[in-house]
Design a protein around this motif. Structure first.
Motif, mmCIF file in Angstrom:
data_model
loop_
_atom_site.group_PDB
_atom_site.id
_atom_site.type_symbol
_atom_site.label_atom_id
_atom_site.label_comp_id
_atom_site.label_asym_id
_atom_site.label_seq_id
_atom_site.Cartn_x
_atom_site.Cartn_y
_atom_site.Cartn_z
ATOM 1 N N VAL A 515 47.781 46.504 35.870
ATOM 2 C CA VAL A 515 46.732 46.763 36.857
ATOM 3 C C VAL A 515 45.515 45.949 36.454
ATOM 4 C CG1 VAL A 515 45.292 48.507 37.946
ATOM 5 C CG2 VAL A 515 47.638 49.065 37.280
ATOM 6 N N LEU A 516 45.135 44.992 37.331
ATOM 7 C CA LEU A 516 44.143 43.986 36.960
ATOM 8 C C LEU A 516 42.956 43.980 37.912
ATOM 9 C CD1 LEU A 516 46.656 41.048 36.398
ATOM 10 C CD2 LEU A 516 45.667 42.500 34.621
ATOM 11 N N ASP A 517 41.863 43.456 37.397
ATOM 12 C CA ASP A 517 40.667 43.182 38.208
ATOM 13 C C ASP A 517 40.705 41.704 38.574
ATOM 14 O OD1 ASP A 517 38.250 42.877 39.394
ATOM 15 O OD2 ASP A 517 37.042 43.407 37.643
ATOM 16 N N LEU A 518 40.948 41.430 39.845
ATOM 17 C CA LEU A 518 41.066 40.047 40.287
ATOM 18 C C LEU A 518 39.758 39.295 40.102
ATOM 19 C CD1 LEU A 518 42.992 38.001 41.524
ATOM 20 C CD2 LEU A 518 42.332 38.828 43.794
ATOM 21 N N ASN A 519 38.636 39.966 40.251
ATOM 22 C CA ASN A 519 37.336 39.314 40.026
ATOM 23 C C ASN A 519 37.223 38.790 38.600
ATOM 24 O OD1 ASN A 519 36.481 39.717 42.611
ATOM 25 N ND2 ASN A 519 35.174 41.481 42.155
ATOM 26 N N ALA A 520 37.725 39.562 37.624
ATOM 27 C CA ALA A 520 37.644 39.144 36.222
ATOM 28 C C ALA A 520 38.485 37.899 35.976
ATOM 29 C CB ALA A 520 38.114 40.290 35.320
ATOM 30 N N ILE A 521 39.649 37.833 36.632
ATOM 31 C CA ILE A 521 40.504 36.654 36.454
ATOM 32 C C ILE A 521 39.829 35.420 37.036
ATOM 33 C CG2 ILE A 521 42.710 35.645 37.128
ATOM 34 C CD1 ILE A 521 43.925 38.405 36.948
ATOM 35 N N VAL A 522 39.218 35.560 38.237
ATOM 36 C CA VAL A 522 38.515 34.429 38.842
ATOM 37 C C VAL A 522 37.345 33.996 37.972
ATOM 38 C CG1 VAL A 522 37.178 33.687 40.844
ATOM 39 C CG2 VAL A 522 39.214 35.094 41.166
ATOM 40 N N THR A 523 36.595 34.957 37.465
ATOM 41 C CA THR A 523 35.429 34.640 36.618
ATOM 42 C C THR A 523 35.854 33.941 35.340
ATOM 43 O OG1 THR A 523 34.274 36.568 37.534
ATOM 44 C CG2 THR A 523 33.425 35.630 35.480
ATOM 45 N N ASN A 524 36.928 34.424 34.688
ATOM 46 C CA ASN A 524 37.392 33.819 33.443
ATOM 47 C C ASN A 524 37.903 32.394 33.651
ATOM 48 O OD1 ASN A 524 36.793 36.196 32.115
ATOM 49 N ND2 ASN A 524 38.899 36.985 32.210
ATOM 50 N N ALA A 525 38.387 32.118 34.871
ATOM 51 C CA ALA A 525 38.981 30.800 35.131
ATOM 52 C C ALA A 525 37.962 29.773 35.619
ATOM 53 C CB ALA A 525 40.113 30.936 36.153
ATOM 54 N N GLN A 526 36.713 30.186 35.876
ATOM 55 C CA GLN A 526 35.758 29.274 36.493
ATOM 56 C C GLN A 526 35.493 28.034 35.637
ATOM 57 O OE1 GLN A 526 32.282 30.669 38.847
ATOM 58 N NE2 GLN A 526 32.908 32.716 38.143
ATOM 59 N N THR A 527 35.315 28.204 34.329
ATOM 60 C CA THR A 527 35.012 27.056 33.464
ATOM 61 C C THR A 527 36.141 26.040 33.506
ATOM 62 O OG1 THR A 527 33.732 28.504 32.019
ATOM 63 C CG2 THR A 527 34.429 26.364 31.117
ATOM 64 N N MET A 528 37.382 26.535 33.402
ATOM 65 C CA MET A 528 38.536 25.629 33.460
ATOM 66 C C MET A 528 38.639 24.958 34.835
ATOM 67 S SD MET A 528 42.550 26.575 32.924
ATOM 68 C CE MET A 528 42.443 27.846 34.164
ATOM 69 N N ALA A 674 46.115 48.521 44.107
ATOM 70 C CA ALA A 674 46.644 49.497 43.153
ATOM 71 C C ALA A 674 45.598 50.572 42.886
ATOM 72 C CB ALA A 674 47.043 48.810 41.847
ATOM 73 N N GLY A 675 46.094 51.770 42.493
ATOM 74 C CA GLY A 675 45.191 52.898 42.328
ATOM 75 C C GLY A 675 44.437 52.958 41.009
ATOM 76 N N PRO A 676 45.127 52.937 39.832
ATOM 77 C CA PRO A 676 44.431 53.159 38.556
ATOM 78 C C PRO A 676 43.427 52.057 38.233
ATOM 79 C CG PRO A 676 46.818 53.404 38.346
ATOM 80 C CD PRO A 676 46.564 52.807 39.681
ATOM 81 N N ALA A 677 42.588 52.341 37.252
ATOM 82 C CA ALA A 677 41.578 51.371 36.830
ATOM 83 C C ALA A 677 42.247 50.142 36.219
ATOM 84 C CB ALA A 677 40.632 52.000 35.811
ATOM 85 N N PRO A 678 41.678 48.960 36.407
ATOM 86 C CA PRO A 678 42.300 47.743 35.874
ATOM 87 C C PRO A 678 42.276 47.702 34.355
ATOM 88 C CG PRO A 678 40.150 47.274 36.834
ATOM 89 C CD PRO A 678 40.462 48.684 37.180
ATOM 90 N N GLU A 679 43.309 47.059 33.796
ATOM 91 C CA GLU A 679 43.408 46.893 32.354
ATOM 92 C C GLU A 679 42.776 45.559 31.958
ATOM 93 O OE1 GLU A 679 47.512 47.114 31.376
ATOM 94 O OE2 GLU A 679 47.864 48.915 32.590
ATOM 95 N N PRO A 680 42.182 45.496 30.786
ATOM 96 C CA PRO A 680 41.588 44.227 30.355
ATOM 97 C C PRO A 680 42.656 43.175 30.122
ATOM 98 C CG PRO A 680 41.602 45.823 28.564
ATOM 99 C CD PRO A 680 42.018 46.572 29.792
ATOM 100 N N VAL A 681 42.323 41.943 30.461
ATOM 101 C CA VAL A 681 43.243 40.825 30.254
ATOM 102 C C VAL A 681 43.151 40.379 28.801
ATOM 103 C CG1 VAL A 681 43.861 38.499 30.963
ATOM 104 C CG2 VAL A 681 42.985 40.133 32.655
#
Length: 815
Positions: A515-528, A674-681
């Motif tokens: 269970v992921l936070d899509l915003n976090a994935i986009v933010t982490n990928a911005q530099t690359m 998804a319902g539950p809180a996202p897990e850290p990547v």
């Protein structure tokens, strides 16, 4: 006291009291009306030319039921008993009157099967006039005259035939005049509503009373009309009341006229007074009879016509409602092709409002369909119907629309075809859905093919890469042979990368869903991403602050974002803007119907847009096919968007591309919320160690090259290796081996017996044995929709010696 018994007795007494009350009231009314009738007796004290109680008795039994006949019997007996006739004669006459009412009610009920009798149908009037009234009156007259004759109460020198005829006629007219009035006014009349009907009734009834007094009271001089012609002036009023008001009007005016006529005749005045009493009675009876039958007949016919008109209007209104509410375009044309009707669905489909086309030629035929439209119309005008013909029609704005057209002939007088009825269904959405469905099926088939190819290639690449690694360990650094082997290894790794992308497209890649936070994935990928797209492309992100979580593989989502962003960069050779956007969306049923195979529900949207060159329709149709690319030679493999498509599908999502040439492109991805809180990547780098061991390992592999390579790698690291080329051979090897087996390394997909079946068969005799599965792609026997079952160890082909050794050591060291 028994309360239940008391209540039961009360419930029994209640209907009895009701019957007694109604019966007593009926006796009283019958007695009063009979006494009035006896005042006009012309033969003795019991035979009157008009006998109203007969109509009252018949109506009472029809309205209240046949069980009230004793009240008729009692009322008739009391009325006749108060005259000079003997009590035996009064009893006989009463029996005749009761029998008359019972017989008449029975005959009418039998004619109509127990239905409500309201005299608003010609059949009901015929049953009353021609059957019930004459037969009942004959029964009463026969019994009454016979009783009077036998008891000596019949006046001397009175012919029996004349007495019988006068009695019969009086009772018959009593039924025709009184019974219709009571029956029509007691029954509900849906037609008799509104102030207009009441006003008309008052005018006709009042006019009949006024004219009857003037005409029957001989107010007009005989010089104007002969005395016998004046009564006919009342017929128009009765006819008018029947036609305008119906049975109620006819019965009321007839009753009024009959009462006035009888009253004047009894007083010796009016046009019906003849030289003798019998002749006066006969003329009066004939006049009232003809008047009553005329009014009743015309009233019933008028009511029937009025019901037919109402039914026709209701049917027309229902048909109009159906046509107006139809979701399909419906319109009718006359024989010359001019529009007669045009429903709202036709307005929506073609764009012309009804007032723009009514009375004009149908404007729907396009240049391409004019000939076929005309041919179809001529065919239908000959009486043939056509169904489901696909045509291209024209809209008001000039655009084209594909329709499924069905045309039927409209028949007019004499069954002649007077026009056509056309029903048109818009096929635009259906054709779009068919294209989407075919595209989905094509990609599904390509995915299965790609998965099979990747599986076979992975077996070959396992042997190539593994053997290359073993050779490199034996070659000196700097030697020409080592450089050749390293080139072979690099080529094999490139091929392995392609097969991995094919597996992703075919949705046969092993996932690690969280269970992921899509915003976090986009933010982490911005530099690359900024390094990938270059300085001439502006990267913008629009991230929803309250974005819902998704369940997916973090690495694959990052690959989706990278592939789409790189694809957007390549579409903007002169620079531009790439926008990555996230949002919460709710897909409804209508959206799902237009976007097969989407399902309604809550989703998280990931959209990547660019301001590049855009795509035409042909390009969009093949966008997600493997190896399809619009780039030049050497500038792309054609697997970038195919990989995106496979990842999205494997994570239960949907992807659609929107683009036009010169207007950029937007890719919209919908992932289930998804319902539950996202897990850290969390990123973990596992070091690959060339570990050794001394355990017994059984290797089962149907590919001979992979079997030899795996056996050699494990033997070089100290393991005791038993090898088998299939499941059955593995079982025989185990039978010959006396000591235990520590680890089973088996391919998943093999001819005959799968690796999963081999493991299950060996487990009972080797409960401590651990299992490592190998495969070119995860098989459904251990992988369900890309997710490994808990506790199963798996190694994806191709692999190198160090990777295999590390995985084997890891599985053996698990508790």
């Amino acid at each position: 006291m028994n309360i239940g018994a008391s209540m039961n007795a009360g419930s029994i007494r209640s209907p009895t009291l009701s019957w007694l009350t109604k019966g007593a009231l009926l006796v009283a009314v019958y007695f009063i009306v009979a006494r009035l009738g006896l005042r006009y007796a012309t033969i003795g004290e019991s035979i009157s030319p008009v006998w109203p109680p007969t109509g009252l008795a018949l109506a009472a039994l029809l309205l209240l039921g046949p069980r009230y006949w004793p009240a008729i019997l009692c009322g008739a007996f009391l009325a006749n008993a108060t005259t000079a006739v003997p009590l035996t004669a009064a009893a006989g006459i009463a029996c005749g009157n009761a029998a008359e009412a019972a017989l008449g009610a029975y005959l009418i009920r039998r004619s109509f099967g127990g239905q409500r009798i309201a005299l608003d149908k010609p059949g009901a009037v015929r049953a009353l006039v021609a059957i019930a009234a004459p037969l009942g009156a004959l029964a009463s007259a026969s019994v009454g005259v016979t009783t009077l004759y036998l008891t000596g109460a019949l006046p001397e020198r009175t012919p029996l035939a004349f007495a019988l005829g006068l009695w019969w006629a009086g009772d018959y007219l009593g039924v025709l005049v009184v019974a219709p009035f009571l029956l029509t006014w007691a029954a509900p009349s849906p037609e008799f509503v509104g102030r207009r009907r009441v006003t008309e009734l008052v005018l006709f009834a009042g006019g009949a009373i006024l004219v009857a007094e003037l005409v029957l009271g001989q107010v007009f001089p005989t010089s104007f009309l002969p005395r016998t012609h004046y009564p006919y002036l009342l017929f128009p009023l009765v006819i008018g009341a029947a036609l305008r008001v119906g049975p109620r009007g006819a019965s009321l005016t007839t009753l009024m006229v009959a009462l006035i006529a009888v009253g004047h005749a009894a007083r010796g005045g009016g046009p019906f007074v003849m030289q003798t009493v019998p002749s006066t009675a006969v003329v009066l009876l004939l006049y009232i009879g003809v008047l009553a039958v005329t009014g009743l007949g015309l009233g019933a016919v008028a009511a029937q016509h009025r019901r037919a008109d109402v039914g026709l209007r209701d049917a027309h209104e229902r048909l109009r409602t159906v046509v107006q509410s139809s979701p399909l375009a419906m319109y009718t044309l006359d024989r010359t092709g001019h529009v007669l009707t045009w429903n709202p669905a036709a307005e929506a489909l073609y764009g012309w409002r009804a007032e723009e086309v009514l009375g004009r030629s149908a404007p729907t035929a396009s240049d391409d369909s004019k000939v076929e439209d005309e041919w179809l119309r001529e065919r239908v005008l000959q009486g043939q119907a056509v169904k489901g013909v696909e045509l291209t029609h024209r809209r008001k704005d000039g655009s084209r629309v594909n329709v499924s057209l069905s045309i039927a002939p409209l028949h007019g007088a004499g069954d002649r075809v007077a026009g056509t009825l056309s029903i048109a269904a818009d096929l635009t959405e259906i054709r779009q859905l068919e294209v989407q469905y075919r595209q989905s099926q094509k990609l599904e088939a390509i995915g299965r093919l790609a998965g099979g190819i990747a599986h076979d290639f992975n077996n070959i690449l396992t042997a190539i890469l593994g053997t290359s690694d073993l050779l490199l360990k034996d070659l000196d650094a700097g030697s020409r042979a080592r450089e050749d082997v390293e080139e072979i290894r690099r080529a094999g790794q490139r091929a392995a990368g392609l097969t991995r992308q094919l597996l992703v497209f075919s949705r046969q890649q092993v996932l690690d869903p969280r269970v992921l936070d899509l915003n976090a994935i986009v933010t982490n990928a911005q530099t690359m991403l900024r390094r990938l797209i270059g300085e001439d492309v502006d990267l913008r992100t629009i991230l929803a602050p309250d974005l819902g979580a998704v369940r997916a593989d973090a690495g694959q989502l990052e690959q989706v974002i990278v592939n789409l962003t790189v694809n957007a960069r390549d579409a903007m050779p002169r620079g531009g803007v790439v926008t990555v956007e996230t949002a919460n969306v709710e897909l409804d049923g209508r959206y799902a119907e237009r976007h097969i195979p989407a399902r309604p529900g809550p989703y998280v949207l990931l959209a990547v847009s660019d301001t590049g060159v855009g795509m035409d329709t042909a390009t969009k149709a093949r966008l997600f096919e493997p190896f399809f690319t619009t780039k030049g030679p050497g500038k792309g493999t054609g697997l970038g968007l195919a990989t995106v498509y496979g990842i999205v599908k494997q994570n239960s999502g949907y992807i659609w591309a929107y683009s036009e040439p010169g207007h950029g492109a937007t890719f919209k991805i919908y992932l289930p919320r998804a319902g539950p809180a996202p897990e850290p990547v969390i990123r973990t780098d596992v070091p690959v160690a060339a570990t050794r061991g001394s355990e017994v390992v059984l290797v089962v592999e149907d590919e001979e090259e992979v079997l030899r390579l795996t056996t050699r790698i494990l033997e070089d690291r100290g393991y005791t290796v038993l090898s088998a080329a299939g499941g059955e051979e593995a079982l025989r090897v185990v039978e010959r081996h006396t000591t235990g087996i520590d680890l089973l390394v088996t391919d998943v997909v093999m001819p005959g017996m799968s690796g999963r079946e081999v493991a299950l068969l060996l487990k009972p005799s080797h409960p401590e044995m651990k299992v490592l599965y190998l495969s070119g792609y995860p098989d459904a026997s251990i992988v369900h929709q890309g997710l490994l079952e808990p506790g199963l160890a798996f190694l994806q082909k191709p692999f190198g010696p160090d990777v295999l050794a590390a995985k084997v050591r890891d599985v053996l060291d698990r508790s």
